[in-house]
Design a protein around this motif. Structure first.
Motif, PDB file in Angstrom:
ATOM      1  N   VAL A   6     -49.417  27.347  14.111  1.00  0.00           N
ATOM      2  CA  VAL A   6     -48.536  26.861  14.361  1.00  0.00           C
ATOM      3  C   VAL A   6     -47.114  27.337  15.030  1.00  0.00           C
ATOM      4  O   VAL A   6     -46.545  28.681  13.865  1.00  0.00           O
ATOM      5  CB  VAL A   6     -48.326  25.907  13.677  1.00  0.00           C
ATOM      6  CG1 VAL A   6     -46.925  25.144  13.508  1.00  0.00           C
ATOM      7  CG2 VAL A   6     -49.337  24.941  13.555  1.00  0.00           C
ATOM      8  N   ALA A   7     -46.697  27.150  16.000  1.00  0.00           N
ATOM      9  CA  ALA A   7     -44.703  28.477  15.936  1.00  0.00           C
ATOM     10  C   ALA A   7     -43.942  27.101  14.959  1.00  0.00           C
ATOM     11  O   ALA A   7     -43.908  25.863  15.419  1.00  0.00           O
ATOM     12  CB  ALA A   7     -44.766  28.192  17.374  1.00  0.00           C
ATOM     13  N   THR A   8     -43.558  27.934  14.412  1.00  0.00           N
ATOM     14  CA  THR A   8     -42.612  26.983  13.905  1.00  0.00           C
ATOM     15  C   THR A   8     -40.207  27.410  13.831  1.00  0.00           C
ATOM     16  O   THR A   8     -40.267  28.575  14.966  1.00  0.00           O
ATOM     17  CB  THR A   8     -42.087  27.464  11.935  1.00  0.00           C
ATOM     18  OG1 THR A   8     -42.302  28.968  11.792  1.00  0.00           O
ATOM     19  CG2 THR A   8     -43.950  26.672  11.691  1.00  0.00           C
ATOM     20  N   PRO A   9     -39.730  26.862  13.554  1.00  0.00           N
ATOM     21  CA  PRO A   9     -37.897  27.410  14.309  1.00  0.00           C
ATOM     22  C   PRO A   9     -37.771  28.711  14.182  1.00  0.00           C
ATOM     23  O   PRO A   9     -37.913  29.087  12.914  1.00  0.00           O
ATOM     24  CB  PRO A   9     -37.678  26.526  13.695  1.00  0.00           C
ATOM     25  CG  PRO A   9     -37.853  24.829  13.834  1.00  0.00           C
ATOM     26  CD  PRO A   9     -39.903  25.762  13.177  1.00  0.00           C
ATOM     27  N   THR A  66     -43.668  32.235  16.551  1.00  0.00           N
ATOM     28  CA  THR A  66     -44.496  32.432  16.382  1.00  0.00           C
ATOM     29  C   THR A  66     -45.945  33.300  15.717  1.00  0.00           C
ATOM     30  O   THR A  66     -45.298  34.505  16.339  1.00  0.00           O
ATOM     31  CB  THR A  66     -45.358  32.324  18.547  1.00  0.00           C
ATOM     32  OG1 THR A  66     -44.282  31.441  19.310  1.00  0.00           O
ATOM     33  CG2 THR A  66     -46.532  31.922  18.580  1.00  0.00           C
ATOM     34  N   PRO A  67     -46.886  33.304  15.243  1.00  0.00           N
ATOM     35  CA  PRO A  67     -47.183  33.623  14.563  1.00  0.00           C
ATOM     36  C   PRO A  67     -47.873  34.472  15.598  1.00  0.00           C
ATOM     37  O   PRO A  67     -48.686  34.815  16.592  1.00  0.00           O
ATOM     38  CB  PRO A  67     -48.933  33.307  13.636  1.00  0.00           C
ATOM     39  CG  PRO A  67     -47.579  31.260  14.071  1.00  0.00           C
ATOM     40  CD  PRO A  67     -47.140  31.401  14.924  1.00  0.00           C
ATOM     41  N   ALA A  70     -52.629  37.707  13.871  1.00  0.00           N
ATOM     42  CA  ALA A  70     -53.235  38.939  15.308  1.00  0.00           C
ATOM     43  C   ALA A  70     -54.884  38.220  14.026  1.00  0.00           C
ATOM     44  O   ALA A  70     -55.487  38.230  14.779  1.00  0.00           O
ATOM     45  CB  ALA A  70     -53.173  39.668  15.742  1.00  0.00           C
ATOM     46  N   ARG A  71     -54.752  39.127  13.087  1.00  0.00           N
ATOM     47  CA  ARG A  71     -56.311  39.578  12.557  1.00  0.00           C
ATOM     48  C   ARG A  71     -56.822  38.379  11.814  1.00  0.00           C
ATOM     49  O   ARG A  71     -58.063  38.242  12.001  1.00  0.00           O
ATOM     50  CB  ARG A  71     -56.315  40.137  10.925  1.00  0.00           C
ATOM     51  CG  ARG A  71     -55.259  41.714  11.596  1.00  0.00           C
ATOM     52  CD  ARG A  71     -55.551  42.594  10.134  1.00  0.00           C
ATOM     53  NE  ARG A  71     -54.146  43.654  10.169  1.00  0.00           N
ATOM     54  CZ  ARG A  71     -53.982  44.848  10.579  1.00  0.00           C
ATOM     55  NH1 ARG A  71     -53.083  43.615  10.420  1.00  0.00           N
ATOM     56  NH2 ARG A  71     -53.651  46.063  10.848  1.00  0.00           N
ATOM     57  N   LEU A  72     -55.629  37.079  11.332  1.00  0.00           N
ATOM     58  CA  LEU A  72     -56.650  35.627  10.557  1.00  0.00           C
ATOM     59  C   LEU A  72     -56.952  35.430  12.209  1.00  0.00           C
ATOM     60  O   LEU A  72     -58.244  35.013  12.045  1.00  0.00           O
ATOM     61  CB  LEU A  72     -55.757  35.517  10.454  1.00  0.00           C
ATOM     62  CG  LEU A  72     -56.151  33.526  10.319  1.00  0.00           C
ATOM     63  CD1 LEU A  72     -56.917  33.516   9.144  1.00  0.00           C
ATOM     64  CD2 LEU A  72     -54.986  33.041   9.667  1.00  0.00           C
ATOM     65  N   ALA A  73     -56.734  34.891  13.531  1.00  0.00           N
ATOM     66  CA  ALA A  73     -57.119  34.760  14.628  1.00  0.00           C
ATOM     67  C   ALA A  73     -57.764  35.185  15.184  1.00  0.00           C
ATOM     68  O   ALA A  73     -59.129  34.772  15.374  1.00  0.00           O
ATOM     69  CB  ALA A  73     -56.191  34.470  15.650  1.00  0.00           C
TER      70      ALA A  73
END
Length: 312
Positions: A33-36, A114-115, A122-125
């Motif tokens: 989830v992208a946050t402000p 944006t994560p 990136a490692r989590l995804a």
């Protein structure tokens, strides 16, 4: 974040439920989830809905994320916030994978933007995908695209829109940073950089070697004191020093596309003139050739001419 934010976003949260609630949100999925990046109003309706719907929220900083959620009127217990950050990402990813295997929906947010783009995620995804679970991105705010949209980039030798390269943060050590900038000087496309306030002055001094190549700097993007300015690289330090507050906040920078290769010889001489007063002739010539792409032999002859003129 002001306490009043909760009441201000009450209607937004209801709108999120109305607009996004009927969509499909599969279980056993990681929602990135992208946050402000600064302005709370930049959150998307789908982001609000997923942050409220998810069984848990994995995040870079649990205290920061708790404040963000409360500002939107989303109440989360401490046990529903999972710390997944730069220093524990590999092992924490396995905890997330285990929960996904039980059919939970997990949302992941970084501190801002944006994560996975110069932020943890990136490692989590990668771990989630390797375990066979779905990764579903929710697009939104990003300092990279925010600054690019305002920089006015056009390819140097055509009317086409310019391609760009994302380089992220430059190395912290001066010698490594200088080497990275020398390599970027040979990149004809636009280059996007990110930088922290305590390093921005050093980066500006290092970028001066790019001379007249334009740099668009974005400071405190989307926030109250946002500044966006385009100056030649050689003048970036001067621009920062003009006002004390200009070295505060978070920064994104865009190096504009380099000049057409037809201007290589002129660029080589410009760089050579900058380096000759500080370095031996052979070193100045070598660096000028690497930076500009101009022929080394021609630069050497020109360096001798310049030295002779100075001596006269």
């Amino acid at each position: 974040m002001p306490a009043a934010s909760t009441s201000l976003f009450r209607t937004a949260l209801q709108a999120a439920r109305d607009a996004a609630g009927s969509q499909d949100y599969p279980q056993g999925t990681l929602y990135v989830v992208a946050t402000p990046i600064g302005n709370l109003a930049d959150v998307t309706l789908r982001a609000l809905h997923v942050l409220e719907l998810a069984d848990a929220v994995a995040c870079e900083d649990t205290r920061h994320t708790q404040s963000l959620l409360r500002a939107y009127g989303i109440d989360r217990k401490g046990s529903q916030l999972l710390a997944v950050h730069q220093h524990n990402e590999a092992e924490a990813a396995q905890m997330v994978v285990a929960r996904l295997a039980q059919g939970e929906r997990i949302a992941y947010v970084s501190d801002a933007g944006t994560p996975g783009v110069s932020d943890p995620g990136a490692r989590l995804a990668a771990a989630v995908r390797a375990a066979g679970h779905r990764v579903l991105p929710l697009p939104g705010a990003s300092s990279v695209t925010t600054l690019l949209s305002a920089a006015g980039l056009v390819a140097a030798d055509s009317d086409d829109y310019s391609a760009f390269v994302f380089a992220g943060f430059l190395p912290t050590k001066a010698t490594e940073r200088d080497g990275a900038i020398q390599r970027l000087a040979q990149e004809p496309r636009a280059v996007v950089l990110l930088e922290a306030p305590h390093r921005i002055e050093a980066v500006a001094r290092a970028l001066a070697v790019l001379g007249e190549r334009r740099v668009t700097l974005g400071r405190e993007l989307t926030k109250q004191f946002e500044e966006i300015e385009t100056v030649p690289a050689a003048q970036l330090s001067e621009w920062l020093a003009a006002k004390e507050q200009r070295t505060r906040g978070e920064f994104a920078l865009v190096l504009h596309p380099s000049a057409s290769r037809d201007g290589t010889a002129d660029e080589g001489e410009r760089v050579l003139r900058l380096l000759l007063p500080e370095l031996p002739v052979k070193t100045a010539v070598r660096l000028a050739a690497e930076i500009s792409g101009a022929p080394r032999n021609a630069l050497y002859e020109r360096a001798l001419q310049l030295k002779e003129a100075d001596a006269g």
